[in-house]
Design an enzyme around this catalytic site. Structure first.
Site, PDB file in Angstrom:
ATOM      1  N   ALA A  74       8.859   8.345   3.392  1.00  0.00           N
ATOM      2  CA  ALA A  74       8.940   7.075   4.134  1.00  0.00           C
ATOM      3  C   ALA A  74       7.549   6.546   4.476  1.00  0.00           C
ATOM      4  O   ALA A  74       6.901   7.062   5.384  1.00  0.00           O
ATOM      5  CB  ALA A  74       9.747   7.278   5.407  1.00  0.00           C
ATOM      6  N   TYR A 141      -4.482   2.190   2.388  1.00  0.00           N
ATOM      7  CA  TYR A 141      -3.312   2.981   1.971  1.00  0.00           C
ATOM      8  C   TYR A 141      -3.729   4.430   1.690  1.00  0.00           C
ATOM      9  O   TYR A 141      -3.157   5.376   2.250  1.00  0.00           O
ATOM     10  CB  TYR A 141      -2.661   2.347   0.737  1.00  0.00           C
ATOM     11  CG  TYR A 141      -1.685   3.249   0.023  1.00  0.00           C
ATOM     12  CD1 TYR A 141      -0.583   3.779   0.688  1.00  0.00           C
ATOM     13  CD2 TYR A 141      -1.864   3.583  -1.327  1.00  0.00           C
ATOM     14  CE1 TYR A 141       0.312   4.622   0.034  1.00  0.00           C
ATOM     15  CE2 TYR A 141      -0.973   4.411  -1.981  1.00  0.00           C
ATOM     16  CZ  TYR A 141       0.114   4.937  -1.297  1.00  0.00           C
ATOM     17  OH  TYR A 141       0.997   5.776  -1.948  1.00  0.00           O
TER      18      TYR A 141
HETATM   19  N1  LIG Z   1       5.927   4.808  -6.700  1.00  0.00           N
HETATM   20  C1  LIG Z   1       4.758   5.368  -7.029  1.00  0.00           C
HETATM   21  O1  LIG Z   1       4.273   5.224  -8.170  1.00  0.00           O
HETATM   22  C2  LIG Z   1       4.022   6.225  -5.994  1.00  0.00           C
HETATM   23  C3  LIG Z   1       2.774   6.774  -6.358  1.00  0.00           C
HETATM   24  C4  LIG Z   1       2.101   7.579  -5.425  1.00  0.00           C
HETATM   25  C5  LIG Z   1       2.670   7.844  -4.184  1.00  0.00           C
HETATM   26  N2  LIG Z   1       3.865   7.285  -3.852  1.00  0.00           N
HETATM   27  C6  LIG Z   1       4.427   7.573  -2.502  1.00  0.00           C
HETATM   28  O2  LIG Z   1       5.778   7.975  -2.646  1.00  0.00           O
HETATM   29  C7  LIG Z   1       6.550   7.540  -1.545  1.00  0.00           C
HETATM   30  C8  LIG Z   1       7.808   6.838  -2.051  1.00  0.00           C
HETATM   31  O3  LIG Z   1       7.429   5.759  -2.897  1.00  0.00           O
HETATM   32  P1  LIG Z   1       8.519   4.750  -3.462  1.00  0.00           P
HETATM   33  O4  LIG Z   1       7.919   4.110  -4.659  1.00  0.00           O
HETATM   34  O5  LIG Z   1       9.821   5.469  -3.572  1.00  0.00           O
HETATM   35  O6  LIG Z   1       8.566   3.682  -2.266  1.00  0.00           O
HETATM   36  P2  LIG Z   1       9.813   2.905  -1.648  1.00  0.00           P
HETATM   37  O7  LIG Z   1       9.247   1.792  -0.825  1.00  0.00           O
HETATM   38  O8  LIG Z   1      10.822   2.599  -2.684  1.00  0.00           O
HETATM   39  O9  LIG Z   1      10.440   4.008  -0.655  1.00  0.00           O
HETATM   40  C9  LIG Z   1       9.979   4.250   0.657  1.00  0.00           C
HETATM   41  C10 LIG Z   1      11.207   4.289   1.559  1.00  0.00           C
HETATM   42  O10 LIG Z   1      10.782   4.605   2.896  1.00  0.00           O
HETATM   43  C11 LIG Z   1      11.442   3.746   3.810  1.00  0.00           C
HETATM   44  N3  LIG Z   1      10.557   3.611   4.986  1.00  0.00           N
HETATM   45  C12 LIG Z   1       9.306   3.086   5.026  1.00  0.00           C
HETATM   46  N4  LIG Z   1       8.827   3.158   6.286  1.00  0.00           N
HETATM   47  C13 LIG Z   1       9.797   3.757   7.054  1.00  0.00           C
HETATM   48  C14 LIG Z   1       9.895   4.124   8.425  1.00  0.00           C
HETATM   49  N5  LIG Z   1       8.920   3.858   9.294  1.00  0.00           N
HETATM   50  N6  LIG Z   1      11.033   4.732   8.844  1.00  0.00           N
HETATM   51  C15 LIG Z   1      12.043   4.987   7.976  1.00  0.00           C
HETATM   52  N7  LIG Z   1      12.014   4.660   6.671  1.00  0.00           N
HETATM   53  C16 LIG Z   1      10.895   4.051   6.220  1.00  0.00           C
HETATM   54  C17 LIG Z   1      11.640   2.435   3.043  1.00  0.00           C
HETATM   55  O11 LIG Z   1      12.697   1.645   3.551  1.00  0.00           O
HETATM   56  C18 LIG Z   1      11.928   2.938   1.631  1.00  0.00           C
HETATM   57  O12 LIG Z   1      13.310   3.152   1.420  1.00  0.00           O
HETATM   58  C19 LIG Z   1       5.654   6.656  -0.682  1.00  0.00           C
HETATM   59  O13 LIG Z   1       5.269   7.411   0.435  1.00  0.00           O
HETATM   60  C20 LIG Z   1       4.470   6.359  -1.589  1.00  0.00           C
HETATM   61  O14 LIG Z   1       3.281   6.269  -0.833  1.00  0.00           O
HETATM   62  C21 LIG Z   1       4.557   6.476  -4.726  1.00  0.00           C
END
Ligand SMILES: NC(=O)c1ccc[n+]([C@@H]2O[C@H](COP(=O)([O-])OP(=O)(O)OC[C@H]3O[C@@H](n4cnc5c(N)ncnc54)[C@H](O)[C@@H]3O)[C@@H](O)[C@H]2O)c1
Length: 331
Positions: A74, A141
């Site tokens: 999250a 970030y």
């Molecule tokens: N997608 C990528 O390529 C990538 C690469 C590196 C790191 N990440 C990390 O992986 C994680 C997931 O990425 P993703 O692409 O699935 O993102 P995403 O935005 O689809 O998922 C994040 C989820 O967290 C929830 N969320 C955010 N803040 C919140 C809070 N305060 N309380 C409760 N829920 C909350 C959002 O509603 C969402 O469902 C993130 O932490 C991101 O930094 C992603």
């Protein structure tokens, strides 16, 4: 005992929930749906619409459920947004981690697997990047996530909370049956944007810069399939379950693909002649970001099944064809 998935309605979290359920685990999801989707939630998992910064509501979940370990997705994760609104990132990501660790401590939950990122390294000093390379983030970030890693390390020395930080590079693809997939709002990731062009939802894909120091001049990134990534989290939970020490692991494929190669792979995977144009460079885009994930392979036993970007893109295309407008639940 349950695994608590924070952010389980998001892209990667929803795939993690499916993999845990496949293994017969009990899963509890917490998500405030600020970015996630109800349609991504697995009906077999218990869902709480809670913001992790709301200590009372988060504590209530820990009181009701028998939580053994936490997997923490999250967060906010759009780099340019973090540059424009840094405090929003330190609040949701970093301050959110303070609340979470406090609640874990108060409920004696001692295991957490955390979504970290290649953005914690900043401009790489070596390619491929190793876990021991310097971490000098160049945007809020990456800084917010590095601070979260450090907070877990101090929480380990003070309270014995054991953690694994998984530093992802680029994540792509979808569950093979196309039932869940990638739907970010706004979409900033390369593969879904290329597939919008393939689906006729944009006229062309703009490739930012063709004068990078790479073989074809386009910048090079490392792509991992979302299911392989989820499986690494399951291995990390097993690792912590064996009482091992806190650690960090890169998760990448070790093979880089340029933006142009990705467009070509998408043309082959979709059979559509996707139009691409060269645009100006974007500020702060390194030439190459490729992970050395030897440590994850050797220590966790991680063996990604998708070693070919075309196969990764095919799964994303299957999701796109079945759900051209994503989850259709934009507020
Ligand atoms: N997608 C990528 O390529 C990538 C690469 C590196 C790191 N990440 C990390 O992986 C994680 C997931 O990425 P993703 O692409 O699935 O993102 P995403 O935005 O689809 O998922 C994040 C989820 O967290 C929830 N969320 C955010 N803040 C919140 C809070 N305060 N309380 C409760 N829920 C909350 C959002 O509603 C969402 O469902 C993130 O932490 C991101 O930094 C992603």
């Amino acid at each position: 005992m349950s695994v608590l998935v924070l952010g389980g309605a998001g892209y990667i979290g929803s795939h993690m929930v499916r993999r845990l359920l496949d293994q017969g685990q009990d899963v509890v999801v917490v998500d405030n749906l600020v970015k996630g989707h109800r349609g991504a939630l697995a009906p077999e998992a218990k869902f709480y619409e809670v913001d992790i910064r709301d200590k009372e509501a988060l504590s209530a979940v820990f009181e009701k459920e028998n939580i053994e370990s936490v997997v923490h997705f999250a967060a906010f994760s759009i780099v340019p947004e973090s540059v424009a609104e840094p405090l929003m990132y330190f609040d949701n990501n970093t301050a959110g981690m303070v609340t979470l660790l406090e609640v874990m401590k108060e409920h004696d939950v001692k295991k957490i697997v955390f979504s970290s990122t290649a953005a914690t390294y900043g401009n790489p000093v070596n390619i491929p990047i190793k876990e021991t390379d310097p971490q000098n983030p160049i945007n809020p970030y990456g800084e917010s996530k590095l601070m979260m890693e450090k907070m877990m390390a101090w929480a380990d020395s003070a309270y014995g909370i054991k953690w694994v930080a998984l530093r992802y590079f680029n994540v792509a693809g979808a569950l093979e049956d196309g039932s869940i997939g990638e739907d970010h709002g706004p979409e900033t990731h390369l593969v879904p944007i290329i597939l919008q062009a393939a689906a006729g939802q944009r006229d062309y894909i703009e490739m930012f810069g063709d004068d990078y120091n790479t073989p074809d001049g386009f910048n090079v990134r490392d792509y991992v399939h979302v299911v392989d990534l989820a499986d690494a989290h399951i291995l990390a939970l097993d690792y912590l379950g064996q009482g091992k020490d806190s650690a960090q692991f890169n998760l990448g494929s070790a093979t880089g693909f340029s933006v142009k190669e990705m467009v070509e792979a998408a043309r082959e995977a979709t059979g559509v002649n996707i139009e691409a144009k060269v645009g100006p460079r974007r500020a702060g885009d390194p030439d190459i970001l490729v992970a050395d994930s030897t440590k994850a392979r050797e220590v966790l036993g991680w063996q990604p099944k998708y070693d070919n970007v075309q196969d990764i893109i095919k799964t994303a295309w299957n999701w796109k064809e079945l759900h051209p407008n994503g989850y259709d639940d934009r507020k």
